[in-house]
Structures are given as C-alpha cells and as structure tokens.
Write an enzyme that holds these catalytic residues in place. Structure first.
Site, PDB file in Angstrom:
ATOM      1  N   SER A 135     -44.785   5.747  15.815  1.00  0.00           N
ATOM      2  CA  SER A 135     -43.762   4.829  15.203  1.00  0.00           C
ATOM      3  C   SER A 135     -44.051   5.060  13.586  1.00  0.00           C
ATOM      4  CB  SER A 135     -44.341   3.647  15.627  1.00  0.00           C
ATOM      5  OG  SER A 135     -43.563   2.312  14.655  1.00  0.00           O
ATOM      6  N   LYS A 161     -40.062   7.073  16.290  1.00  0.00           N
ATOM      7  CA  LYS A 161     -39.635   6.075  16.293  1.00  0.00           C
ATOM      8  C   LYS A 161     -39.576   5.459  14.693  1.00  0.00           C
ATOM      9  CE  LYS A 161     -41.301   1.428  17.238  1.00  0.00           C
ATOM     10  NZ  LYS A 161     -41.890   0.423  18.131  1.00  0.00           N
ATOM     11  N   LYS A 163     -38.777   2.494  11.853  1.00  0.00           N
ATOM     12  CA  LYS A 163     -38.471   1.075  11.886  1.00  0.00           C
ATOM     13  C   LYS A 163     -37.337   0.944  10.561  1.00  0.00           C
ATOM     14  CE  LYS A 163     -42.184  -0.574  13.589  1.00  0.00           C
ATOM     15  NZ  LYS A 163     -42.208  -1.758  14.627  1.00  0.00           N
ATOM     16  N   ASP A 188     -36.413   0.824  15.709  1.00  0.00           N
ATOM     17  CA  ASP A 188     -37.155  -0.426  15.921  1.00  0.00           C
ATOM     18  C   ASP A 188     -36.705  -1.669  15.020  1.00  0.00           C
ATOM     19  OD1 ASP A 188     -38.354  -2.835  16.802  1.00  0.00           O
ATOM     20  OD2 ASP A 188     -40.462  -1.608  16.914  1.00  0.00           O
ATOM     21  N   GLU A 213     -34.611  -0.869  19.418  1.00  0.00           N
ATOM     22  CA  GLU A 213     -35.383  -1.920  19.901  1.00  0.00           C
ATOM     23  C   GLU A 213     -35.385  -3.320  18.991  1.00  0.00           C
ATOM     24  OE1 GLU A 213     -39.432  -0.088  19.557  1.00  0.00           O
ATOM     25  OE2 GLU A 213     -40.492  -2.343  20.118  1.00  0.00           O
ATOM     26  N   ASP A 238     -38.886  -5.954  22.835  1.00  0.00           N
ATOM     27  CA  ASP A 238     -40.350  -5.918  22.817  1.00  0.00           C
ATOM     28  C   ASP A 238     -40.723  -7.279  22.442  1.00  0.00           C
ATOM     29  OD1 ASP A 238     -42.806  -6.025  21.556  1.00  0.00           O
ATOM     30  OD2 ASP A 238     -42.115  -4.582  19.939  1.00  0.00           O
ATOM     31  N   LYS A 262     -46.411  -4.140  25.969  1.00  0.00           N
ATOM     32  CA  LYS A 262     -47.655  -4.107  25.348  1.00  0.00           C
ATOM     33  C   LYS A 262     -48.763  -4.849  26.079  1.00  0.00           C
ATOM     34  CE  LYS A 262     -45.278  -3.526  20.782  1.00  0.00           C
ATOM     35  NZ  LYS A 262     -44.956  -4.016  19.435  1.00  0.00           N
ATOM     36  N   GLY A 290     -47.556  -0.391  20.855  1.00  0.00           N
ATOM     37  CA  GLY A 290     -48.732  -0.476  20.234  1.00  0.00           C
ATOM     38  C   GLY A 290     -48.871  -1.479  19.388  1.00  0.00           C
TER      39      GLY A 290
HETATM   40  O1  SMG Z   1     -49.597   1.030  17.406  1.00  0.00           O
HETATM   41  O2  SMG Z   1     -48.263   2.930  16.779  1.00  0.00           O
HETATM   42  C1  SMG Z   1     -48.561   1.713  16.837  1.00  0.00           C
HETATM   43  C2  SMG Z   1     -47.603   0.756  16.217  1.00  0.00           C
HETATM   44  C3  SMG Z   1     -46.411   0.608  17.111  1.00  0.00           C
HETATM   45  O3  SMG Z   1     -44.361  -0.060  15.805  1.00  0.00           O
HETATM   46  C4  SMG Z   1     -45.351  -0.252  16.527  1.00  0.00           C
HETATM   47  N1  SMG Z   1     -45.478  -1.836  16.832  1.00  0.00           N
HETATM   48  O4  SMG Z   1     -42.781  -3.845  17.089  1.00  0.00           O
HETATM   49  O5  SMG Z   1     -43.270  -2.126  17.980  1.00  0.00           O
HETATM   50  C5  SMG Z   1     -43.771  -2.761  17.060  1.00  0.00           C
HETATM   51  C6  SMG Z   1     -44.676  -2.489  16.191  1.00  0.00           C
HETATM   52  C7  SMG Z   1     -45.601  -3.686  15.961  1.00  0.00           C
HETATM   53  C8  SMG Z   1     -46.383  -3.584  14.990  1.00  0.00           C
HETATM   54  S1  SMG Z   1     -47.106  -4.927  13.915  1.00  0.00           S
HETATM   55  C9  SMG Z   1     -48.662  -5.005  14.178  1.00  0.00           C
HETATM   56 MG    MG Z   2     -41.353  -3.370  18.616  1.00  0.00          MG
END
Ligand code: SMG
Ligand code: MG
Length: 369
Positions: A135, A161, A163, A188, A213, A238, A262, A290
């Site tokens: 990500s 992925k 953001k 996402d 996402e 999510d 998660k 994650g």
């Molecule tokens: O653990 O690689 C990781 C992060 C993956 O993008 C990720 N997590 O919305 O899916 C999500 C985000 C939330 C992270 S905010 C702490």
């Molecule tokens: Mg997410």
C-alpha cells in the site's frame, strides 16, 4: 488455559518513510503489544492502535484504558478452553476491537505453542506462503509516487494499492496505468468521497482496477450499495465492516463485492475467521488488510491470510517496508516470487527481539493473578 499474567506495553517505532492517507500523514507507529501467560506459556498479540482517532475511533489511550480497567479483569485468573472463545468472553465490553485484538491474538499464540503447532495451522491454513501486495501513500508529487511504485515492483510485490483523495485520483491512476498497463492495481480512498462524487469515481472504471476500497463514509454501508451499481469496478469495504453481521449486510445489499479483513479492526483472529467463512461460503473474495503492524501483529496477519478464502494479495508487506528494524527475528521478508512464507514453528513462529523491544517500549504494565 489458566490465564495467570498479562503484560501491556506501548511501543514507538519510526517508519522508514512517511505514510499518507486521505486523512493524515504519519511518520511513526505507536502501537500496543500484549503478552499473555497461561499455564506458564507466553503468547504475543498486537493492538494496532494509533496515537489519535484517525483510521479508527480507538487510540493508544482508549485501548490502554479499556484493557487495564475492563478487558484484563475479564480474563485474568480465568480458565479458557480455546483462543476462539476469547472474543465471546470479552463481549460484555462493546466495541474496542483493537483493544481486544492484542489479548485475543496472544491467546492464539499460547494455544498454538501448547499444542506444538503454528497459529496458521490452528486457524486452518491451507497455504505455505501468501501473496504480498503493498500500500503506497500519497506523495508530494506524482513523480515521487511513480518512483516509489517502481521500487516496490522491482522488489517483487504482486499488487500495488495507492491511496487516493479528491485531486489525487484519476490523473494519478492514469499516470500509473500509462507506465504499467498490466500491474494488478487498486485504490483506497479511506472515505474521502461522497455519493455526489459518483461520476468522478466512475472515471476510474477505464483503468482496469482490481477494486476501489472504502470510497464513502467510514461508518456507511447503505450509500455504498447505491454507488456500486454505478461503477464497473468492484467496491471493497474496509472501515465499515466490524462484524460478521456487517459483512453479511454489505454483501446482501450489494454495497461491495470484496471485503478487506483486518484482525485489528474486527476484534482478532476468531472474528476475522468468522467473516472469512461467511464471505467464502458466499463466494466473495477477501484479503488481509494491514495497520502497519510490527512483526507481532504481522505474524498473526500472515497466519490468517493463509486461509483458503483469502484469494487476493493483501496489504501484508515485508517488515522492511515499514521499519528499519522489526521487533521479531527473523523479520518478515519478501520472497523473490512476491510471497511471504507462513512460519511453521510453534505459535507465531518468530522470536521476539527482546533487547530491541525494550529500546522501543515507552510504557509497560504487568497484571498478575
Ligand atoms: O499495513 O501496509 C499496511 C498499511 C495498509 O493502507 C493500509 N492501511 O485503510 O487500508 C487502510 C490503511 C489504513 C492505515 S491507517 C493506520
Ligand atoms: Mg483501507
């Protein structure tokens, strides 16, 4: 298992690179590690909270409070037959999934060690390795994002992925697709959009994304059901999914076609498995998300991601994507084929690096029977 001792500790770890979502940029990781001793065996789990209520309403302080004052008293001195019962034992406390997760995961580790098997095996793992995705946060410039993605692809990650948020979306995806027409790619939004943005989101349909996402509100399921029919790209939820009932509602309403599970968001491995089972029975793919976990939470994520319904690469990346040094030994590494091996040793299958753990621990409390 007779639960005789519980230790909580807050860790602070710097990230190798900042991580920016639609709601904030973070430079470090504050998280809670939990150790539970039962029948003389210690197990480890992680409550992947943050310093503030950004991704989740929970924070280091709320989780510490709920663990110390409510969850630890529910568990300490108790007999529990299996870790899978732990979530129900904590059900009197409403919500606070992350606070529960560290305790629950630690019990899976204890149970697996007592039985001489891995947590993955205990959960019903069907795979020796999981496909790893990465990500990638919002960067200062599109060129920086391209450079980041190039580096991760060179390492072998199986899916990218990125953001997105308003103004960092369609053009960014266009740039990525021009450069890498065939790479498995998804976005996402972390709730950065509203239904009024449906046309903008539909513009993403041209790029063959695996999924979009959580575009809409973090607590919405209904409006996503109005958005999904307006898009060809599958939606994935999510933030909105905390329970098996939420997952069932979302699939029934057609709010999404894929679910990101998660453990930290749903209250541990038992709940994660229940959501997995429900989705798998309905033919809806899931993948493991994650929360920038340390090696402890990562070990549990790797274990659950090896269940049969986790058919898409998740956000379970190698330790070095996050930290210069992880708190477990060996750290999680990316294999040349873009997979991460599921540890087969007892429990989480990796050792705690105690000297380093002490260095990064900023708060600690022990509760004994
Ligand atoms: O653990 O690689 C990781 C992060 C993956 O993008 C990720 N997590 O919305 O899916 C999500 C985000 C939330 C992270 S905010 C702490
Ligand atoms: Mg997410």
């Amino acid at each position: 298992m007779h639960i005789e001792r519980i230790e909580l500790r807050v860790l602070q770890l710097p990230l190798v690179r900042h991580f920016e979502t639609s709601f904030r940029r973070s430079f470090g990781r504050d998280t809670i590690l939990v150790t539970v001793w039962a029948d003389g065996v210690a197990g480890w789990g992680e409550s992947p909270v943050e310093d503030g209520p950004w991704y989740s309403p929970e924070t280091v302080e709320t989780a510490w409070h709920v663990q110390r004052d409510f969850l630890v008293p529910l568990l300490l001195g108790q007999e529990i037959a299996t870790a899978d019962e732990a979530f129900a034992r904590m059900a009197r406390v409403r919500g606070h999934a992350m606070a529960k997760t560290g305790l629950e995961e630690a019990l899976w580790d204890v149970e697996a060690r007592q039985k001489g098997v891995s947590v993955a095996h205990l959960l019903g793992s069907t795979r020796p390795a999981i496909e790893s995705g990465v990500s990638v946060g919002i960067q200062d410039t599109p060129d920086e994002l391209l450079a980041q993605v190039e580096g991760y692809l060179a390492q072998g990650y199986r899916r990218i992925k990125v953001k997105i948020k308003l103004g960092w979306d369609v053009e960014i995806v266009r740039r990525l697709r021009e450069r890498w027409p065939d790479v498995p790619l998804m976005v996402d939004a972390n709730s950065a959009y509203t239904l009024a943005d449906a046309e903008r989101l539909a513009a993403l349909d041209d790029f063959g994304l695996l999924m979009i996402e959580q575009p809409l509100a973090y607590d919405d399921i209904y409006e996503h059901s109005l958005l999904q029919p307006r898009l060809r790209t599958p939606l994935c939820l999510d933030e909105s999914i905390h329970t098996p009932a939420h997952a069932r509602t979302a699939l029934e309403l057609g709010s999404c076609r894929i679910i990101n599970i998660k453990p930290g968001r749903v209250g541990g491995l038992g709940q994660a498995r229940r959501i997995h089972d429900l989705c798998h029975a309905r033919g809806a793919p899931v993948w493991c998300g994650g929360l920038l976990e340390t090696g402890v939470g990562r070990a549990h994520n790797v274990a659950i991601a090896s269940l049969p319904g986790y058919t898409l690469p998740g956000d379970v990346s190698a330790s070095d994507r996050y930290f210069a040094r992880d708190v477990v030994e060996p750290p999680f590494r990316l294999n040349a084929d873009g997979t991460i091996t599921v540890p087969t040793g007892p429990g989480i299958g990796v050792e705690i690096d105690h000297p380093f753990l002490e260095q990064v621990t900023v708060r600690r409390e022990v509760f004994a029977d």
